[in-house]
Design a protein around this motif. Structure first.
Motif, mmCIF file in Angstrom:
data_model
loop_
_atom_site.group_PDB
_atom_site.id
_atom_site.type_symbol
_atom_site.label_atom_id
_atom_site.label_comp_id
_atom_site.label_asym_id
_atom_site.label_seq_id
_atom_site.Cartn_x
_atom_site.Cartn_y
_atom_site.Cartn_z
ATOM 1 N N PRO A 27 0.820 -1.234 0.000
ATOM 2 C CA PRO A 27 0.000 0.000 0.000
ATOM 3 C C PRO A 27 0.846 1.273 0.000
ATOM 4 N N TYR A 28 1.991 1.250 0.695
ATOM 5 C CA TYR A 28 2.859 2.430 0.755
ATOM 6 C C TYR A 28 3.545 2.651 -0.590
ATOM 7 N N LEU A 29 3.980 1.567 -1.225
ATOM 8 C CA LEU A 29 4.644 1.691 -2.509
ATOM 9 C C LEU A 29 3.684 2.162 -3.594
ATOM 10 N N GLU A 30 2.444 1.638 -3.560
ATOM 11 C CA GLU A 30 1.452 2.013 -4.558
ATOM 12 C C GLU A 30 1.000 3.455 -4.386
ATOM 13 N N ALA A 31 1.055 3.981 -3.177
ATOM 14 C CA ALA A 31 0.639 5.366 -2.926
ATOM 15 C C ALA A 31 1.532 6.359 -3.664
ATOM 16 N N LYS A 32 2.753 5.931 -3.990
ATOM 17 C CA LYS A 32 3.681 6.803 -4.713
ATOM 18 C C LYS A 32 3.566 6.625 -6.214
ATOM 19 N N GLY A 33 2.542 5.854 -6.623
ATOM 20 C CA GLY A 33 2.347 5.614 -8.053
ATOM 21 C C GLY A 33 2.804 4.217 -8.423
ATOM 22 N N PRO A 34 2.349 3.721 -9.576
ATOM 23 C CA PRO A 34 2.700 2.366 -9.998
ATOM 24 C C PRO A 34 4.205 2.219 -10.208
ATOM 25 N N THR A 35 4.731 1.060 -9.817
ATOM 26 C CA THR A 35 6.144 0.768 -9.972
ATOM 27 C C THR A 35 6.368 -0.032 -11.245
ATOM 28 N N GLU A 36 7.245 0.444 -12.091
ATOM 29 C CA GLU A 36 7.544 -0.270 -13.324
ATOM 30 C C GLU A 36 8.356 -1.531 -13.013
ATOM 31 N N PRO A 37 7.956 -2.673 -13.581
ATOM 32 C CA PRO A 37 8.767 -3.878 -13.365
ATOM 33 C C PRO A 37 10.135 -3.729 -14.012
ATOM 34 N N THR A 91 10.271 -8.195 -18.132
ATOM 35 C CA THR A 91 9.250 -9.240 -18.240
ATOM 36 C C THR A 91 9.895 -10.519 -18.765
ATOM 37 N N ILE A 92 9.591 -11.607 -18.093
ATOM 38 C CA ILE A 92 10.164 -12.910 -18.429
ATOM 39 C C ILE A 92 9.025 -13.905 -18.603
ATOM 40 N N VAL A 93 9.028 -14.634 -19.693
ATOM 41 C CA VAL A 93 8.106 -15.754 -19.883
ATOM 42 C C VAL A 93 8.859 -17.016 -19.500
ATOM 43 N N PHE A 94 8.320 -17.749 -18.537
ATOM 44 C CA PHE A 94 9.023 -18.902 -17.960
ATOM 45 C C PHE A 94 8.195 -20.165 -18.216
ATOM 46 N N ALA A 95 8.849 -21.240 -18.665
ATOM 47 C CA ALA A 95 8.125 -22.486 -18.955
ATOM 48 C C ALA A 95 9.045 -23.687 -18.838
ATOM 49 N N THR A 96 8.463 -24.827 -18.462
ATOM 50 C CA THR A 96 9.123 -26.121 -18.620
ATOM 51 C C THR A 96 8.782 -26.619 -20.017
ATOM 52 N N VAL A 97 9.775 -27.097 -20.732
ATOM 53 C CA VAL A 97 9.624 -27.375 -22.156
ATOM 54 C C VAL A 97 8.651 -28.524 -22.427
ATOM 55 N N ILE A 125 10.893 -18.575 -10.243
ATOM 56 C CA ILE A 125 9.858 -17.546 -10.423
ATOM 57 C C ILE A 125 9.636 -16.778 -9.128
ATOM 58 N N LEU A 126 9.591 -17.483 -8.005
ATOM 59 C CA LEU A 126 9.446 -16.813 -6.706
ATOM 60 C C LEU A 126 10.580 -15.813 -6.486
ATOM 61 N N MET A 127 11.804 -16.247 -6.763
ATOM 62 C CA MET A 127 12.956 -15.370 -6.552
ATOM 63 C C MET A 127 12.884 -14.153 -7.464
ATOM 64 N N LEU A 128 12.589 -14.368 -8.731
ATOM 65 C CA LEU A 128 12.543 -13.256 -9.687
ATOM 66 C C LEU A 128 11.459 -12.248 -9.317
ATOM 67 N N ARG A 132 8.584 -8.983 -13.584
ATOM 68 C CA ARG A 132 7.271 -9.488 -13.975
ATOM 69 C C ARG A 132 7.485 -10.831 -14.680
ATOM 70 N N VAL A 133 6.964 -11.895 -14.106
ATOM 71 C CA VAL A 133 7.194 -13.233 -14.638
ATOM 72 C C VAL A 133 5.862 -13.859 -15.041
ATOM 73 N N ILE A 134 5.784 -14.321 -16.262
ATOM 74 C CA ILE A 134 4.605 -15.019 -16.781
ATOM 75 C C ILE A 134 4.897 -16.516 -16.696
ATOM 76 N N ASP A 135 4.220 -17.190 -15.792
ATOM 77 C CA ASP A 135 4.444 -18.619 -15.573
ATOM 78 C C ASP A 135 3.504 -19.418 -16.474
ATOM 79 N N LEU A 136 4.070 -20.088 -17.484
ATOM 80 C CA LEU A 136 3.253 -20.878 -18.413
ATOM 81 C C LEU A 136 3.076 -22.316 -17.950
ATOM 82 N N GLY A 137 3.758 -22.695 -16.863
ATOM 83 C CA GLY A 137 3.586 -24.050 -16.349
ATOM 84 C C GLY A 137 4.584 -25.025 -16.956
ATOM 85 N N ARG A 138 4.158 -26.279 -17.075
ATOM 86 C CA ARG A 138 5.064 -27.331 -17.554
ATOM 87 C C ARG A 138 4.483 -27.988 -18.806
#
Length: 818
Positions: free
Chosen positions: A679-689, A692-698, A711-714, A720-726
């Motif tokens: 809430p404190y970070l958003e009050a100063k306006g949106p934060t740019e990521p 962006t990374i698209v992550f997948a198991t092949v 993905i958790l670490m990133l 911003r990580v897009i998790d496509l799954g496995r």
């Protein structure tokens, strides 16, 4: 055929080798599930089995490694689970022509087990139970559980197999890295303790590394257990040649390790990824007439955490079990438990570990509290901050089972006594969860005479045998009665210890503090009793680890009881001892319980760092709120306090000082801290990521453990990580990258048969002149492979994913804006 366990006493038997490599040579498409060919191309499966049988394999693994309901669902084939598993057994049986044992093969679930992951423990048990039941019904001679890196998943598999295929021998194989430790942090000695607790008839290791790195691991297993041992090495680490994934070690090179395997204690030798019938043929020739090396059975009782083993018995160090995680007589402690808090439990666990306890007794019994739920919370919280084995202590079977289900090791349960009702409540849990148990030598009453206590011990032991338990699964509590009230009965405790040690060779323990109740100078009384009890053969005590006199008493008594050869431990500890002033206020400065002066009080920033590194999920939100209240800017808390902490955790993982469970707990802790800041970070306006990374198991690979942690670490670092799954098709990955305007595509693979999908992805991106950078990783991926296929980056493990991402984006920025 002669039962396999009888043959293993006299012979070394041969497993088969890789199934996937041979099927690929017969046209199996990259990323396709081999199990489906049991129905679609049975003649090819039978042909591979026949090749191995002809080469000399005594045991054939069914082509069902990925044939659990969860993994088949990735290919919309879960409805055919019965057909696939039945066909797997039938094809192997037919190819063997009655000359080989058929091992129903079961692989990992493909996901992580709670509390580390999302798959509930009992759901995992159900998956393994179902597949084991089908394999047994189809006629398998034994069940093989393979390629497990997480001891908790192996526990779930063993329970499921025992319940689904009762009576069949079990071969349980873990996967170790080149440093001799699994990705979840378990060493060979810990694995041996846990698997022995479940009564696995055969244990060992397979996959991941080549034969050279496996020899020392097998040697350690051989010293830790008398159980039959099996080994299945890879043909080295995979490399990329001429558009194909290949293994560098040939059959001739592989077979040279056979004598070392035999010397280390192997009873069964085979091969894993990249091995062929040619290797098995050479093995059969090399080992013809060679007998297994005999190994003696240990009479020790072993318990463990996820990564530390502890032994009770003759000739090993005396065991000190800390008694302080117990709400009895502690108002604030009881109130914290009643509120569902674990902060005081965690603090006490840290303090007891620092004071020199070898294990911790955990009791959360407060009136009107859901003790089962609280036991789960306590065990999870303690496991995040200390690595000591735990003693699960409750009068309620529901709380015992809740703790046992969640505990990623071999717990000691406190306790069972000679009452039939308690026996029927507790011993089935000990058997199901592979635990050890304290046998309290009381029954309907508390016997004063040693002979009556021995009768209760006999009753407990007979009951344990009925439930399939071994004498080594029991540590007898000989009842340290209050000397001021029943003086003769206290003396009888020493006689009980002597009888159990000299006539039974049993393991014994006492609750030490009871003996001095009601007397002045209590520590002198019960420490004197302790020295006498050690002299009579006592193996351990539940006690106050903050008592410096107790530590000196144990060290001195161990000199006379065969527990400290050449006085080495005593001399080492004595160098740090100072004159003692007994106290109950906690560890004393300079005492053997601490070895140093007390730690300075931690500041709020230091506490935030510790909470993230040690995964203290409940502590982080109040700490972040305190930092805000003290005037620390929200952005500074995130950038200057939390981000360095999670980076340090990644570094510790890279140094093999922290492991996957710690990473997940730490990442989740940081996430909870960020929720307070949001809430404190958003009050100063949106934060740019940051990017962006698209992550997948092949495609074709359904393992996503490493991907999920990356993905958790990133995300915690602001990406911003897009998790496509496995099991994700390439076109799906590319469509998502275009839609989300990604800079990076991250690809993960755990199977050698799916690595080629990474090259296909890179070739496609370049052919289409797409703007994405591609980074690759996964257990089977190597730096050489990544370079050969032209990847923009390679991450060895989770600890490298953030620095790798930062480097790739920095290079991209430099190229875009020189």
């Amino acid at each position: 055929m002669i039962p396999i366990l009888e043959r293993l006493k006299k012979e070394i038997l041969l497993l088969d080798g890789s199934m996937g490599a041979l099927l690929q040579g017969r046209g199996l498409p990259p990323g396709y599930a081999p199990d489906l060919w049991n129905l679609e191309k049975p003649e090819e499966i039978a042909a591979v089995h026949a090749e191995y049988a002809t080469a000399g394999s005594n045991i054939l693994l069914t082509n069902t490694f990925g044939a659990s309901r969860l993994r088949l669902a990735e290919y919309n084939a879960e409805a055919r689970i019965r057909e696939i598993n039945f066909a797997g057994v039938e094809l192997a049986r037919r190819a063997s022509k009655g000359k080989a044992y058929i091992a129903g093969d079961i692989g990992p679930s493909g996901t992580t087990i709670a509390p580390v992951g999302d798959l509930a423990f009992e759901e995992a048990v159900s998956l393994f139970r179902e597949q084991a039941s089908l394999l047994a019904e189809a006629g398998a001679d034994l069940i093989a559980i393979e390629t497990m890196f997480d001891i908790q998943e192996m526990r779930a598999a063993l329970i499921g197999v025992r319940e689904g295929a009762p009576g069949l021998p079990v071969m349980a194989l873990m996967t170790f890295n080149s440093d001799g430790i699994t990705d979840s942090g378990s060493d060979p000695e810990t694995v041996a303790a846990v698997l022995e607790g479940f009564g696995a008839e055969i244990m060992g290791l397979n996959c991941s590394v080549g034969p050279e790195a496996m020899v020392p691991v097998l040697e350690r297993l051989g010293r830790a257990t008398h159980t039959f041992l099996a080994i299945e090495p890879n043909a080295g680490l995979p490399v990329h040649r001429d558009g194909k994934t290949v293994y560098p070690s040939g059959a001739e090179e592989m077979v040279e390790f056979a004598p070392a395997f035999v010397a280390a204690g192997a009873n069964i030798i085979g091969g894993c990824c990249g091995t062929t019938p040619a290797y098995i043929r050479l093995l059969a020739k090399r080992l013809r007439g060679v007998s297994p090396v005999p190994r003696s059975r240990s009479r020790l009782t072993r318990i463990s955490s996820r990564n530390r083993v502890l032994s009770f018995g003759e000739g090993v160090p005396f065991v000190l079990i800390g008694e302080k995680i117990n709400p009895t007589g502690k108002k604030l402690f009881s109130e914290a438990i009643a509120e569902g808090r674990t902060d005081l439990i965690v603090a006490e666990a840290r303090k007891e570990a620092a004071a020199g306890a070898h294990a911790l007794d955990v009791n959360v019994g407060v009136p009107l509290v859901d003790e089962a739920r609280m036991m789960e919370k306590a065990i999870t919280a303690i496991g995040n901050v200390v690595s000591l084995p735990l003693v699960i202590d409750s009068s309620f079977a529901s709380a015992l089972e809740a703790g046992l289900r969640l505990y990623p090791g071999r717990a000691l349960v406190n306790s069972v006594n000679a009452e039939e009702e308690r026996i029927e409540e507790v011993l089935p849990l000990i058997r199901r969860y592979g635990a050890a148990v304290i046998g309290l030598l009381s029954g309907e009453d508390i016997p004063e005479r040693a002979i009556d206590r021995i009768k209760n011990a006999e009753k407990i032991l007979r009951a344990a045998e009925r439930y399939g338990l071994r004498p080594e699964d029991i540590v007898f509590d000989t009842l340290a009665l209050t000397v001021s009230a029943v003086q003769e009965a206290s003396r009888q405790t020493l006689e009980t210890i002597r009888i159990l040690k000299t006539e039974w060779n049993a393991r014994t323990i006492v609750g030490l503090s009871n003996v001095s109740f009601g007397l002045p100078v209590r520590k002198t009384v019960h420490d004197t009793f302790l020295a006498m009890a050690i002299g009579s053969g006592l193996d351990g005590a539940i006690c106050d680890p903050y008592d410096p006199l107790l530590h000196q008493t144990v060290a001195a008594a161990s000199l006379f009881s065969g527990r400290d050869p050449e006085c080495r431990v005593f001399m080492e500890k004595a160098a740090s001892w100072t004159p003692l002033i007994p106290s109950t206020a906690g560890p004393q400065p300079g005492s053997p319980a601490t070895g140093s002066t007390p730690d300075h009080p931690l500041s709020i920033p230091e506490k935030i760092e510790r909470a993230i590194i040690e995964g203290e999920r409940e502590a982080i939100a109040p700490l972040v709120s305190q930092a805000l209240a003290a005037g620390t800017p929200p952005f500074s808390i995130f950038v200057d306090l939390m981000t360095p902490a999670i980076r340090k955790l990644g570094d510790l993982f890279g140094q093999r000082l922290k492991f996957i469970p710690h990473l997940i707990a730490g990442a989740d802790t940081m996430k909870k801290g960020v929720e307070v800041l949001q809430p404190y970070l958003e009050a100063k306006g949106p934060t740019e990521p940051k990017g962006t990374i698209v992550f997948a198991t092949v495609k074709g690979d359904i393992h996503d453990i490493g991907k999920n942690i990356c993905i958790l670490m990133l995300r915690n670092f602001g990406y911003r990580v897009i998790d496509l799954g496995r099991n994700v098709p390439l076109e799906t990955i590319l469509e998502a990258a275009e839609k989300e305007k990604a800079q990076i595509i991250a690809l993960s693979a755990l199977m050698t048969t799916t690595m080629i999908q990474m090259k296909i992805a890179l070739d496609t991106v370049r052919e289409r002149n797409l703007p994405y950078r591609i980074m690759v990783g996964g257990a089977v991926v190597t730096p050489k492979f990544a370079t050969e296929i032209g990847a923009d980056g390679y991450g060895k493990d989770v600890g490298e994913v953030v620095p790798l991402t930062e480097r790739i984006l920095a290079e991209l920025e430099k190229k875009t804006h020189p």
